[in-house]
Motif scaffolding. Structure first.
Motif, short mmCIF file in Angstrom:
data_model
loop_
_atom_site.label_atom_id
_atom_site.label_comp_id
_atom_site.label_asym_id
_atom_site.label_seq_id
_atom_site.Cartn_x
_atom_site.Cartn_y
_atom_site.Cartn_z
N MET A 1 -97.18 -54.57 -71.12
CA MET A 1 -96.38 -53.45 -71.60
C MET A 1 -97.03 -52.17 -71.12
O MET A 1 -98.22 -52.00 -71.21
N LYS B 1 -93.93 -47.40 -72.94
CA LYS B 1 -93.15 -48.25 -73.82
C LYS B 1 -93.86 -48.45 -75.15
O LYS B 1 -93.25 -48.44 -76.20
N GLU C 1 -92.41 -47.42 -78.87
CA GLU C 1 -92.27 -48.38 -79.94
C GLU C 1 -93.06 -47.97 -81.16
O GLU C 1 -92.62 -48.13 -82.29
N PRO D 1 -86.91 -50.23 -78.70
CA PRO D 1 -86.09 -51.26 -79.34
C PRO D 1 -86.85 -51.94 -80.48
O PRO D 1 -88.06 -52.12 -80.41
N GLY E 1 -87.69 -55.15 -83.11
CA GLY E 1 -87.97 -56.55 -82.85
C GLY E 1 -86.70 -57.37 -82.73
O GLY E 1 -86.58 -58.25 -81.88
N GLU F 1 -83.73 -56.24 -81.78
CA GLU F 1 -83.08 -55.89 -80.51
C GLU F 1 -83.77 -56.56 -79.34
O GLU F 1 -83.11 -57.03 -78.41
N ARG F 2 -85.10 -56.64 -79.37
CA ARG F 2 -85.82 -57.31 -78.28
C ARG F 2 -85.48 -58.79 -78.24
O ARG F 2 -85.28 -59.36 -77.17
N LYS F 3 -85.37 -59.44 -79.40
CA LYS F 3 -85.01 -60.86 -79.45
C LYS F 3 -83.60 -61.07 -78.93
O LYS F 3 -83.33 -62.02 -78.21
N GLU G 1 -81.93 -59.17 -76.81
CA GLU G 1 -81.94 -58.96 -75.36
C GLU G 1 -82.54 -60.16 -74.64
O GLU G 1 -82.05 -60.58 -73.61
N ALA G 2 -83.61 -60.72 -75.21
CA ALA G 2 -84.24 -61.89 -74.59
C ALA G 2 -83.30 -63.08 -74.62
O ALA G 2 -83.21 -63.85 -73.66
#
Length: 63
Positions: free
Chosen positions: A1, A5, A9, A15, A17, A19-21, A23-24
């Motif tokens: 990272m 970024k 955070e 984003p 947590g 939102e990151r999940k 997106e992943a």
């Protein structure tokens, strides 16, 4: 990272947590799944035809 970024955070501008999940999860989906989601979203956003609205109104009036 990267440090940028990480700074975002830590300040809450990046984003979350969840939102990151999300997106992943989308990144792992096959291409057809993305196309299907776009098709679904476009259908949901369509207006209801006038004839269908009239039919619904007549059915409601019977109640």
């Amino acid at each position: 990272m990267t440090s940028d970024k990480k700074d975002l955070e830590e300040r809450g501008s990046g984003p979350s947590g969840v939102e990151r999940k999300r997106e992943a999860g989308r990144a792992k989906q096959p291409q057809w799944a993305n196309g299907l989601r776009q098709l679904y979203d476009s259908v949901v956003d369509e207006d209801i035809p006038d004839q269908f609205k009239d039919l619904l109104s007549r059915l409601d009036a019977k109640d």
